[in-house]
Each structure stands twice: as structure tokens, then as C-alpha cells.
Design a protein around this motif. Structure first.
Motif, PDB file in Angstrom:
ATOM      1  N   ASP A 110     -67.557  18.363  25.488  1.00 15.11           N
ATOM      2  CA  ASP A 110     -66.390  19.224  25.673  1.00 15.11           C
ATOM      3  C   ASP A 110     -66.374  19.855  27.054  1.00 15.11           C
ATOM      4  O   ASP A 110     -65.341  19.942  27.703  1.00 15.11           O
ATOM      5  N   VAL A 111     -67.545  20.327  27.497  1.00 14.44           N
ATOM      6  CA  VAL A 111     -67.616  20.952  28.820  1.00 14.44           C
ATOM      7  C   VAL A 111     -67.324  19.920  29.900  1.00 14.44           C
ATOM      8  O   VAL A 111     -66.634  20.201  30.891  1.00 14.44           O
ATOM      9  N   PRO A 128     -51.816  23.174  23.326  1.00 13.75           N
ATOM     10  CA  PRO A 128     -51.872  22.727  21.929  1.00 13.75           C
ATOM     11  C   PRO A 128     -52.992  23.428  21.172  1.00 13.75           C
ATOM     12  O   PRO A 128     -54.086  23.641  21.703  1.00 13.75           O
ATOM     13  N   ALA A 129     -52.715  23.771  19.928  1.00 12.82           N
ATOM     14  CA  ALA A 129     -53.737  24.389  19.085  1.00 12.82           C
ATOM     15  C   ALA A 129     -54.736  23.343  18.630  1.00 12.82           C
ATOM     16  O   ALA A 129     -54.374  22.208  18.314  1.00 12.82           O
ATOM     17  N   VAL A 130     -56.012  23.741  18.612  1.00 14.95           N
ATOM     18  CA  VAL A 130     -57.058  22.934  17.986  1.00 14.95           C
ATOM     19  C   VAL A 130     -57.624  23.791  16.863  1.00 14.95           C
ATOM     20  O   VAL A 130     -58.393  24.707  17.093  1.00 14.95           O
ATOM     21  N   ILE A 174     -62.443  20.768  21.609  1.00  9.62           N
ATOM     22  CA  ILE A 174     -61.454  21.725  22.096  1.00  9.62           C
ATOM     23  C   ILE A 174     -60.663  21.099  23.244  1.00  9.62           C
ATOM     24  O   ILE A 174     -59.450  21.114  23.257  1.00  9.62           O
ATOM     25  N   GLY A 175     -61.383  20.557  24.219  1.00  8.06           N
ATOM     26  CA  GLY A 175     -60.750  19.768  25.278  1.00  8.06           C
ATOM     27  C   GLY A 175     -59.652  20.477  26.031  1.00  8.06           C
ATOM     28  O   GLY A 175     -58.627  19.885  26.349  1.00  8.06           O
ATOM     29  N   GLY A 176     -59.807  21.775  26.329  1.00 13.70           N
ATOM     30  CA  GLY A 176     -58.811  22.498  27.095  1.00 13.70           C
ATOM     31  C   GLY A 176     -57.677  23.056  26.265  1.00 13.70           C
ATOM     32  O   GLY A 176     -56.750  23.666  26.813  1.00 13.70           O
ATOM     33  N   ALA A 211     -62.060  26.039  26.348  1.00 15.35           N
ATOM     34  CA  ALA A 211     -60.919  26.587  25.621  1.00 15.35           C
ATOM     35  C   ALA A 211     -60.012  27.361  26.561  1.00 15.35           C
ATOM     36  O   ALA A 211     -60.485  28.195  27.348  1.00 15.35           O
ATOM     37  N   ALA A 212     -58.703  27.097  26.493  1.00 16.72           N
ATOM     38  CA  ALA A 212     -57.744  27.846  27.312  1.00 16.72           C
ATOM     39  C   ALA A 212     -57.537  29.254  26.759  1.00 16.72           C
ATOM     40  O   ALA A 212     -57.229  30.185  27.506  1.00 16.72           O
TER      41      ALA A 212
END
Length: 917
Positions: free
Chosen positions: A640-641, A811-813, A821-823, A842-843
Motif C-alpha cells: 500500500d505504501v 473513492p471510499a475504501v 487503501i491505495g490513496g 489514505a487520503a
């Protein structure tokens, strides 16, 4: 009735609409008897016939199954329901079918019209006045051909002895299999739409309204919960719609070429359109009124429309819980608040009992550290073992006891308000109740005043010297912890591991009590800070106090984030390492890196695990492996990071609280404000350090208890090592201390496994009250413990507690684990400290439960990630893929666009469907 006779045998019953009512009552079972009533009353019912209860009885007798089944259903069947059910199913499936039984089944199939039919169980006691048996027996749709019908008749017979029906009987103290099972064979109709009509509100029992649920196609999608149905509430007198909720009907179930159903997508324009027209609703209302009058009681009616006809498929009494009188006894409030951060969802009995024992020891020690002695200490020990509750596998605060604990320190009116904020409870308790909650009976007169003065003096001393106390504890903790870390407990005899575990409780846990003065310090300093903010900065935004109190410098909870970023930077610098990480499944990544020779990178991975291996998702749940045991979770977070490209920019907002103070507060007030603020920030930073200690203490205990599980399995006390999680701590101690017979443990494991299987399907309320013994007197029914997911309301804006300023769109995750999460915007029911490693990608962060002082919220503020917490119904309303706008300063979550209708999005399982050991 068409009898089948053989010389020397009595006739067997194939029951039809022409059969006498007395025969239907005697042989057709609950569903069959109701079909007869509906048909003879003039309703459109698809053609049907019933294989009577006597057909199954004759099958058992003629096939030689009676004696064998009776032997299986002797004493003790309740404790081995699964095994009994499996053996009976095999017997019924393999038994030869006598010729006359085959003739009766063929006749029943012909009478139903042949072709595609439904084969449905009809239990002797089903849909009765005392027991509904709803959902306990099997039904099968779209069965074609005599061979398939015969095979599914056998399955219906077997379902009378399924594990779930046997458990249902055991819970109600009914004999196993009394009366047997009749079988309905009924023509399938090509349903255009189907559903259920309740002629009384099943949730409240109100008879002034009807409730209709409807889906396209067959009703299997509705009954199974797979399709989000339309729901319409009708006025029972006029039939006028009162409320209408349009479900997201993505799929429809239809009869396929073979047994069962096939699932087909619903076209986009039909998903948001109502299933039912006004004309069909009017016909349903009319049918509901007539059927209710026919039976004389509100009904649960299954229906379908086909070729312009409203078909009635089944009717049974509405099985709403009977009202029970308000129980008497002690009032308790149960709240999962931020305890869900530590113990999410269904937890094992071992995790709960260890946690409850730990809390009891710590707060007993805290009371003694404040000078509580003698009779007062004995009174404290009456409630400290019950600070936590265990309800259907979930951990709750027994809230009144926490108010008692807070009252051990001075300034109770202020501290209890901050306690509510820090725990994240949804509502304050009334002052008149709060004022009655004491840790022990107050002493009157001079003696009582001197006692309070002594405790206040001790607390003031600890408040002023808390930094020194924390440093001393920190040093002593790691000195003691070194004795328990890096020990191969599996190589030690079980008795030695058990002795070390007891020593860990004494050396690390029981000495924790004085450090609870730090929590009291936080409550007091943050409370004073909030008081000053309201007085001197009345226009300050909601998020300001929490941002002002955020620890200065680097908090220890954020160290795993930074270490993970450094690990990601190492991977980015080596294309071969990056390739392995991007193309290898998480469980195989460590081995793949080693085989590819990336030993320097693996050394960095090992260093991370050595430093932070205990800091992982659900780190305090003993049944969940940490990164030491299973490093796959680290590679998921690392990926993810690596995929994040813009998470760091949020950190530029970290000075907004300072900027606001510079603009609005100066002079002596600013000096005093900063002194209080410094105390709060320092205390919060110290708390994060101590919680890292707690994580390590729990991690060491986790390794020891897992080793004890393996020892008990080797000794034959339990079947598998991980059965240990289904035992309570006192039962494990009893096994090693000679207070429990080893053979009892297996039975306890089996009992707990069955109970957790039931618990996992329940929707757990976040807060509820009970009176008297919680599990008795209808307390939990009244509290809202239900099965199945909650319905969405379709609201476009949700509000919560502003936690960290900033605005983010994306977009919600929606997830129950810190992955993928991917941003996007991380949306979850709860978090725990192991989630901090997911924050860089996470945004924004939105949490349904928790408080602004939870670990993840503290770290999110340091990283400048817009954060909103305590958002009611968040994971019910928001689905993965929903485009959101999160305003961390205003505490709002706005739906900008619904998820794409491509069937690819998914939602979190939610708080009612957690995994269990």
C-alpha cells in the motif's frame, strides 16, 4: 388423499387440496396445513401435494432406520449435534427406497403437475403457536424429474435432523425429531417479482401497518439476503404507502436449466425503479387483510406475481418477539466506544478473560496507589473485575464502573465529561445517575473529608511528578520485559511456561496500576484545556482542542509508519526487490525475497518485525497472529505504501492549531493556556509510549498462551493447539493448578465453538442497557441484538466529531482490515493501533466508532490526514467505491457519487459478521 396400499400395510397419505382438513392437521405438517387453508379459502396457490408424516415414518421403518436413528438420538445428542446430523443425513441418503414409497413420491409429483417443482420441508411442529421453526428445515427450488424429486425428498427428511434444527430443539429443550417431517411438492411459477408481506410490523408488532419487501424474479435472493430488496410500509386500514425504501437490486434469481437458481444482473434503469406498481401493492394489501382475517392473527406471507396473477406461496404467523415485562434489578449501560479499538468484533473467550483479568489487576493496583485501603479497597474489588462485559462474544465497557474509577481522582464533574469524550461514548449519562456512582461508600463527617483530602494530596503529587514516574516505569518495564522476550516457550515444559506467565502477570501487569494516574492526568489536563478553549476562544472550530492537545514532536505510535516508509524507500531503490513485492502474493513474499538473494532487504524486514512485530492489526486479540508469527500482513501494508504517490503532502497542515492561537490568543492568557496545553500534550505522548509497552506485554503473553495451547494439545487435554482460545484464563490456570479435570476442557471447547457460531451472525448494538442479569428477562432482545445487516437510509451527508482539519475527495475504501487503501478514503467501523501503518496511503480517515484520543486518531493528526470519528451508521450507509468529500474541520462526510454499477464493488462485512476462532 390418494392412498397407496400393499397387502398387510396401512395406506400412505398423499395429501391434496381435496383432502379432509383433519387429515391435513394430522399428517401435513405446519406448512402443508397452511397451504390447504389458503387453497380452500380461494387464494391463488400453485398446485401442490404433500407426502404426509406417515410416509417418512414408513420409510424409516421399512428401511431399518428407526433403531439406528434412535440410537444416535439418545442422551448427549445436544453436545454432538453436528456429528449426529451428519450421520443421520448419510443414513437417509443411502437407505434403500421401498417400492411403495417410490410410488407415493411419483404420485405426489404428478399431482403437482410435473415439470419444475419446489420440494419443501413441512415439519410437524413448524409454524405452531409455541415454536415457529422458521428457517430450520430445507426447501429446494426448480427440481425437475422424478429421480431429482426423490433425491430432494430425502434431503428434506434429513433436514429435520440437521445441526441447526437439533440446536434449535436443544435451546428450547425439545426432544430430537419429534413428529418427523412431511414434504410438499409444489409447482414452480415463473415469477416476475416475489417477496414477503407482513400484515403486522415484525419489528414492533404494530398491527396498524403492513410491511412489504420485494425483488425481481424468485424470492430466493430476498430470503437469503443476497439482494437488497425494496421495502414499502402500508397503512393497514387504507393500503396507502407510508414509507418506501428502494433497494439496490443488482441481481435477480431465476429458475435455471438444472436444480436451484441462476443469478442474472438487473439492468441499470430497473435497479433504482420500484419493483411494485400501485396496482400490485393494492392487491397485496387486500390479500394481507383477507389472509389475516382467515387465520385470525397477523401473517408472514410469501408471494409471487406471474402472468398477471398474485400467487400466495406460503403463510405463517408473524413471529415477532413476544413482549416481556420490564425487568427489575441493577441498571447497567454497556458501550463498546473505543474498547472496540482494542477488541473488535467477536473475540475469543481467552482474549476476553485475559483482558478482564488484566483490567481488574491494574485498577486494583491504581486504587492502592491512591491510598485506598481496608474496607474501601474491598468495595473497589467488588467492581474492578467487571469493568468489561462479554456479550455474545463482544467486549463492552460496563460503563458505570468507569465513572466509579474516574471518581477515585479529584474534580469528578470535569473528569467524567472528558472521560465520555475520550471513550467516544455517544451520550452522557444523566447527572442524577452520575452523582450516585462512587468507588466505595462515602464516609461521612471529618473522617470522610480527611480520606478525600489524603487521596487528593496523593493524586496531586502524582499529577505533578507524572513525567518522572513514566520514565521510571518505562525503564523498569523494559528491564523486566527483557526476561520474557526472545524466549522459545515451545521448547520449555508446559509447567515452566505457565510459571513464567504467572510471573509476567506479577512483574509487568500488576505493577501497571500507578501508571493509570497518567490517564487521570490526561482527563484533567485535556478537560482544563477544553474549558479554557470555551472561555477564551469561543469561536474556535470543533477540531481545535484535539489538535491543540496533540502530542508535540514524534509520538512513539507513529514510529511504525516512518519505519514502513523507510522500508518502502529501500524497495523503490532496488528494482528487483520492487518487482518481487509487486508480483508475489503476501504469504510467499518473504520466501521469494530470500530465494532471490535479497538478503539486505530481508535484514531490514527482520529489523522492522523485531521492533514492531507486536504492533499489528488486532494486536490485543490473542487468537490473531502477529507479524512475528505471520509476516504476510507486513507485505500487504508495504505494498500500500509503495502504491501511494501523494500521502505526504497532508503533513503541511500540522501547524494550524499554533497559527490559530497566534492569531486569537496573546498575553498572560496565552502563557497559562500553553502551560495547560504542554501538560496535556506531554501526557498524551507518554500515554502512547506506555501503550507500546502494553502491546509488548500482551505480545509476550500471546506467545506464552499459544505455547500453553500446544502443551495442552500434546497432553491430550484439547484436540488442537488453537482450541486454547476457546477456554477462559481461569480454566487454563485450573488445568495447571489441579483445579479442573483435563477431560472437561474438550467439552468446554465444543460448547464455546457452538456458541460463537451463533454469536457471529448477530448484529451487535454499539450501546444498550440492561436490568438485572443481562442475558435474562429479555434484556438482549430489547437491546436490539438481531441477525442480518442493517438497512441503508440513503442519506447524502453524515456528521461526526471533527478530529483533524483538511478536506479530501476520493473513492471510499470500506474495510475491516488495514489493506488495499491505495490513496482512497479509509472508511471503517473501528481501528486499532495496528492500523497506523496504513495511514500513509489514505487520503482521509473516517471511523464509525472510537474517539479523538484513539491511537490512530492521534497519529492521523500528526500526519495531517483529514479525520472524522464517531460517524453514526457510517459502514451501513457507505459502500466501497462511493465518491466522498471529507471535511475534517467541519466533521462532515458528503456523498458526491454512488459507486459504479458494475458489480465490482464490495462492502465491509460490518460489526455483525466478524470472524471467530
Amino acid at each position: 388423499m390418494s392412498p397407496s396400499t400393499t397387502p398387510g400395510h396401512r395406506p400412505l397419505n398423499v395429501l391434496t387440496p381435496a383432502s379432509d382438513h383433519s387429515l391435513m392437521a394430522a399428517w401435513a405438517g405446519g406448512k402443508g396445513k397452511n397451504l390447504h387453508t389458503l387453497t380452500t379459502s380461494g387464494f391463488h396457490v400453485p398446485s401442490w401435494s404433500v407426502l404426509g408424516l406417515d410416509v417418512f415414518a414408513e420409510f424409516r421403518r421399512a428401511s431399518g432406520l428407526d433403531e439406528r436413528m434412535t440410537r444416535l438420538l439418545t442422551d448427549g445428542w445436544q453436545s454432538k449435534a453436528r456429528q449426529v446430523a451428519e450421520e443421520i443425513a448419510l443414513l437417509i441418503e443411502a437407505a434403500p427406497l421401498p417400492g411403495r414409497i417410490g410410488e407415493v413420491i411419483a404420485r405426489a409429483y404428478r399431482h403437482a403437475g410435473g415439470g419444475a417443482v419446489a420440494v419443501r420441508s413441512s415439519g410437524a411442529e413448524e409454524d405452531g403457536a409455541r415454536h415457529s421453526f422458521a428457517g430450520q428445515f430445507d426447501s429446494f427450488l426448480n427440481i425437475r424429474g422424478l429421480d431429482e424429486v426423490t433425491a430432494h425428498v430425502r434431503r428434506c427428511w434429513a433436514s429435520g435432523f440437521s445441526e441447526r434444527s437439533l440446536c434449535y430443539r436443544a435451546q428450547r429443550r425439545l426432544p430430537p425429531g419429534a413428529g418427523g417431517v412431511a414434504v410438499i411438492v409444489q409447482r414452480m411459477v415463473p415469477a416476475e417479482c416475489s417477496g414477503v408481506l407482513f400484515s403486522a410490523d415484525p419489528a414492533t408488532g404494530r398491527t396498524d401497518r403492513h410491511v412489504v419487501s420485494a425483488v425481481y424474479g424468485l424470492g430466493e435472493g430476498l430470503v437469503s439476503g443476497a439482494v437488497d430488496a425494496d421495502t414499502v410500509v402500508l397503512d393497514a386500514a387504507t393500503g396507502e404507502p407510508l414509507t418506501t425504501v428502494i433497494g439496490d437490486k443488482r441481481e435477480r434469481y431465476e429458475a435455471g436449466p438444472g436444480p436451484g437458481c441462476r443469478v442474472r444482473p438487473v439492468a441499470g434503469e430497473h435497479r433504482s425503479a420500484p419493483v411494485l406498481t400501485a396496482a400490485v401493492l393494492a392487491r397485496l394489501h387486500e390479500a394481507g387483510v383477507r389472509i389475516t382475517a382467515c387465520y385470525g392473527t397477523p401473517q408472514d406471507i410469501e408471494w409471487a406475481t406471474a402472468e398477471g396473477i398474485l400467487w400466495i406461496l406460503q403463510s405463517r404467523p408473524v413471529t415477532a418477539p413476544a413482549p416481556v415485562p420490564e425487568p427489575e434489578g441493577e441498571l447497567r449501560i454497556w458501550d463498546n466506544s473505543n474498547i472496540i479499538e482494542s477488541f473488535s468484533g467477536v473475540v475469543s473467550p481467552l482474549t476476553f478473560s485475559f483482558a478482564a483479568d488484566t483490567y481488574a489487576k491494574v485498577y486494583d493496583s491504581y486504587a492502592r496507589a491512591l491510598g485506598v485501603r481496608g474496607e474501601q479497597l474491598r468495595e473497589v474489588r467488588e467492581w474492578t473485575p467487571h469493568l468489561l462485559g462479554y456479550v455474545h462474544g463482544r467486549v463492552y465497557y460496563n460503563l458505570f464502573h468507569w465513572y466509579r474509577m474516574v471518581r477515585l481522582a479529584p474534580l469528578y464533574p470535569l473528569n467524567r465529561r472528558v472521560l465520555e469524550k475520550s471513550l467516544g461514548v455517544a451520550e452522557s449519562i444523566p447527572d442524577e445517575i452520575a452523582d450516585t456512582l462512587h468507588p466505595f461508600a462515602p464516609r461521612p463527617g471529618l473522617r470522610g473529608r480527611l480520606s478525600r483530602l489524603a487521596r487528593t494530596t496523593i493524586f496531586a503529587t502524582r499529577f505533578l511528578t507524572i513525567r518522572k514516574s513514566v520514565e521510571t516505569f518505562h525503564r523498569d518495564f523494559y528491564r523486566a520485559y527483557a526476561m520474557f522476550n526472545n524466549v522459545d516457550y515451545d521448547s520449555l515444559p508446559g509447567e515452566e511456561t505457565y510459571r513464567r506467565f504467572r510471573r509476567l502477570q506479577r512483574e509487568l501487569i500488576e505493577k501497571w496500576g500507578p501508571m493509570q494516574a497518567l490517564d487521570a492526568t490526561i482527563l484533567l489536563s485535556v478537560g482544563l484545556l477544553a474549558l479554557l478553549t470555551r472561555s477564551w476562544l469561543p469561536e474556535a472550530p470543533e477540531w481545535f482542542t484535539w489538535a491543540a492537545a496533540a502530542p508535540g514532536g514524534t509520538v512513539e505510535s507513529a514510529e511504525p509508519v516512518r519505519a514502513l516508509r523507510e522500508l518502502a524507500d529501500r524497495a523503490r531503490a532496488d528494482e528487483e526487490v520492487l518487482h518481487v513485492l509487486e508480483h508475489t502474493p503476501d504469504p510467499d513474499s518473504y520466501r521469494a525475497l530470500r530465494e532471490a538473494g535479497h538478503l539486505r532487504f530481508l535484514a531490514a524486514v527482520d529489523t522492522y518485525i523485531a521492533d514492531y512485530g507486536y504492533r499489528s492489526p488486532d494486536e490485543l486479540k490473542l487468537e490473531v497472529p502477529d507479524l512475528y508469527e505471520n509476516p504476510a500482513g507486513l507485505f500487504a501494508l508495504l505494498r500500500d505504501v509503495l502504491s501511494d504517490t501523494g500521502g505526504d503532502g497532508a503533513q503541511e497542515r500540522g501547524g494550524e492549531a499554533d497559527a490559530y492561537l497566534d492569531e486569537h490568543l496573546r498575553g498572560p492568557r496565552r502563557v497559562l493556556y500553553e502551560r495547560v496545553r504542554h501538560k496535556a500534550r506531554t501526557a498524551l505522548a507518554d500515554r502512547e509510549r506506555l501503550r507500546f509497552c502494553r502491546t509488548r506485554a500482551f505480545g509476550a503473553a500471546k506467545r506464552m498462551l499459544r505455547a500453553l495451547g500446544r502443551d495442552l494439545a500434546r497432553a491430550g487435554a484439547i484436540d488442537a493447539w488453537d482450541d486454547v482460545f476457546l477456554l477462559r484464563l481461569e480454566e487454563i490456570s485450573g488445568a495447571y493448578e489441579g483445579m479442573i479435570v483435563h477431560t472437561e476442557l474438550r467439552e468446554l471447547v465444543a460448547l464455546r465453538r457452538r456458541q460463537l457460531a451463533v454469536d457471529i451472525g448477530l448484529h451487535a448494538p454499539s450501546r444498550f442497557t440492561t436490568r438485572g442479569a443481562p442475558y435474562w428477562s429479555g434484556n438482549l432482545d430489547r437491546a436490539g441484538w438481531t441477525s442480518g445487516p442493517a438497512a441503508r437510509s440513503g442519506t447524502r451527508e453524515l456528521r461526526g466529531t471533527a478530529c483533524c482539519p483538511g478536506v479530501a475527495e476520493g473513492p471510499a475504501v470500506v474495510t475491516d482490515s488495514p489493506r488495499d487503501i491505495g490513496g482512497g478514503i479509509l472508511v471503517t467501523y473501528r481501528t486499532d493501533p495496528g492500523w497506523v501503518a496504513a495511514l500513509p496511503s489514505a487520503a482521509a480517515l473516517v471511523i464509525e466508532r472510537g474517539s479523538p484520543l484513539t491511537h490512530v486518531a492521534v497519529v492521523a493528526r500528526e500526519l495531517g490526514i483529514p479525520t472524522v470519528v464517531q460517524v453514526r451508521n457510517l459502514t451501513t450507509e457507505i459502500r466501497t467505491g462511493t465518491r466522498l468529500r471529507v471535511d475534517g474541520a467541519a466533521g462532515t462526510v458528503t456523498v458526491l457519487a454512488d459507486p459504479p454499477d458494475d458489480g465490482t464493488t464490495a462492502t465491509q462485512d460490518g460489526p455483525g459478521t466478524e470472524t471467530h476462532p
